[in-house]
Write an enzyme that holds these catalytic residues in place. Structure first.
Site, PDB file in Angstrom:
ATOM      1  N   ASP A  12      79.960 169.987  20.790  1.00 51.41           N
ATOM      2  CA  ASP A  12      80.132 169.292  19.516  1.00 51.41           C
ATOM      3  C   ASP A  12      80.764 170.240  18.517  1.00 51.41           C
ATOM      4  O   ASP A  12      80.615 171.457  18.621  1.00 51.41           O
ATOM      5  CB  ASP A  12      78.796 168.777  18.974  1.00 51.41           C
ATOM      6  CG  ASP A  12      78.975 167.703  17.903  1.00 51.41           C
ATOM      7  OD1 ASP A  12      80.044 167.058  17.872  1.00 51.41           O
ATOM      8  OD2 ASP A  12      78.063 167.508  17.097  1.00 51.41           O
ATOM      9  N   GLY A  13      81.486 169.657  17.578  1.00 53.00           N
ATOM     10  CA  GLY A  13      82.067 170.403  16.476  1.00 53.00           C
ATOM     11  C   GLY A  13      81.670 169.733  15.179  1.00 53.00           C
ATOM     12  O   GLY A  13      81.402 168.533  15.145  1.00 53.00           O
ATOM     13  N   ASP A  22      81.534 164.051  22.106  1.00 53.83           N
ATOM     14  CA  ASP A  22      81.646 162.846  21.285  1.00 53.83           C
ATOM     15  C   ASP A  22      83.035 162.763  20.648  1.00 53.83           C
ATOM     16  O   ASP A  22      83.293 161.901  19.826  1.00 53.83           O
ATOM     17  CB  ASP A  22      80.537 162.774  20.231  1.00 53.83           C
ATOM     18  CG  ASP A  22      80.568 163.903  19.220  1.00 53.83           C
ATOM     19  OD1 ASP A  22      81.503 164.729  19.245  1.00 53.83           O
ATOM     20  OD2 ASP A  22      79.647 163.970  18.389  1.00 53.83           O
ATOM     21  N   HIS A  41      75.718 161.087  17.155  1.00 55.64           N
ATOM     22  CA  HIS A  41      74.598 160.694  16.291  1.00 55.64           C
ATOM     23  C   HIS A  41      73.888 159.439  16.805  1.00 55.64           C
ATOM     24  O   HIS A  41      73.457 158.600  16.033  1.00 55.64           O
ATOM     25  CB  HIS A  41      75.075 160.507  14.850  1.00 55.64           C
ATOM     26  CG  HIS A  41      75.896 161.657  14.366  1.00 55.64           C
ATOM     27  ND1 HIS A  41      75.343 162.877  14.046  1.00 55.64           N
ATOM     28  CD2 HIS A  41      77.231 161.793  14.195  1.00 55.64           C
ATOM     29  CE1 HIS A  41      76.313 163.701  13.683  1.00 55.64           C
ATOM     30  NE2 HIS A  41      77.460 163.076  13.765  1.00 55.64           N
ATOM     31  N   ASP A  87      74.981 169.362  17.728  1.00 56.60           N
ATOM     32  CA  ASP A  87      75.278 169.046  16.332  1.00 56.60           C
ATOM     33  C   ASP A  87      74.484 169.958  15.394  1.00 56.60           C
ATOM     34  O   ASP A  87      75.033 170.488  14.417  1.00 56.60           O
ATOM     35  CB  ASP A  87      74.973 167.574  16.045  1.00 56.60           C
ATOM     36  CG  ASP A  87      75.398 167.159  14.658  1.00 56.60           C
ATOM     37  OD1 ASP A  87      76.615 167.216  14.371  1.00 56.60           O
ATOM     38  OD2 ASP A  87      74.532 166.794  13.852  1.00 56.60           O
ATOM     39  N   GLU A 143      85.916 170.771  17.493  1.00 51.86           N
ATOM     40  CA  GLU A 143      85.661 170.018  18.736  1.00 51.86           C
ATOM     41  C   GLU A 143      86.406 170.663  19.907  1.00 51.86           C
ATOM     42  O   GLU A 143      85.840 170.839  20.992  1.00 51.86           O
ATOM     43  CB  GLU A 143      86.088 168.560  18.584  1.00 51.86           C
ATOM     44  CG  GLU A 143      85.280 167.754  17.582  1.00 51.86           C
ATOM     45  CD  GLU A 143      83.904 167.323  18.078  1.00 51.86           C
ATOM     46  OE1 GLU A 143      83.507 167.669  19.205  1.00 51.86           O
ATOM     47  OE2 GLU A 143      83.214 166.616  17.307  1.00 51.86           O
TER      48      GLU A 143
END
Length: 156
Positions: free
Chosen positions: A11-12, A71, A126, A136, A49
Site C-alpha cells: 500500500d501507498g 489496492d 479500506h 495502510d 503505490e
C-alpha cells in the site's frame, strides 16, 4: 532450482497529493513474515503505490513466484493491461504522446517483473482486508514522520 512462493501485500499513502508520502509492504514466505516501509517528504500517492511494489520485489534476492495484493488499480493495470509494455514501445510516451509519469519507478520495475513471476490480485482499499489495513497503517505512519528525505524522482 525451484522458485519460492512469496505472498506480498502493498500500500501507498500520501497526506495531500502531492504531499508527504509513505509506502509499505508485508512479505510472507515459508511461514516467515517481514514488514518493509519508508517515505518521502514530497511525493504522490501513485509513486508510493509503485514504490511499495518495487521495494518488495527488490528485497527478493532469487527469482520467486509472487502473488501480490494491491489496492492500486494504477499499478495493477499498468502491468496486466500491458500499459507498461506499450509505454516502453512508444519511447515512454502515453497513447496521447505525453511523457509517462513516474518513468523512473516504472523503469526500475521492468527488470523485476522479468526476474520474478508476479501475479497481481486487487483488493478494495479500506474494506477491512487485514494485511491491506496493516500496510495502510505502516504507510501513513511513514508519511507522518518528521525529517523525511526528498523523493529524488518527484517532479511537480
Amino acid at each position: 532450482m525451484s522458485q519460492f512462493d512469496v505472498t506480498v501485500f502493498t500500500d501507498g499513502s500520501c497526506l495531500g497529493n502531492p504531499g508527504p508520502g509513505g509506502w509499505a509492504a508485508i512479505m510472507r514466505c515459508n511461514g516467515c513474515e517481514k514488514e518493509l516501509s519508508g517515505g518521502f517528504a514530497l511525493t504522490t500517492n501513485n509513486r508510493m503505490e509503485i514504490l511499495a511494489v518495487l521495494e518488495a520485489l527488490e528485497a527478493l534476492r532469487d527469482p520467486c513466484k509472487v502473488t501480490l495484493f494491491t489496492d492500486s488499480q494504477y499499478v495493477r493495470n499498468a502491468v496486466e493491461k500491458k500499459w507498461l509494455a506499450g509505454w516502453q514501445r512508444n519511447g515512454w510516451k502515453t497513447a496521447d504522446k505525453k511523457p509517462v509519469k513516474n518513468r523512473d519507478l516504472w523503469e526500475r520495475l521492468v527488470p523485476l517483473l522479468a526476474k520474478h513471476s508476479v501475479s497481481f490480485r486487487w483488493v478494495r482499499g479500506h474494506s477491512g482486508h487485514p494485511e491491506n489495513e496493516r500496510c495502510d497503517v505502516l504507510a501513513r505512519a511513514q508519511a507522518s514522520r518528521r525529517g523525511l528525505p526528498e523523493d529524488p524522482g518527484f517532479t511537480a
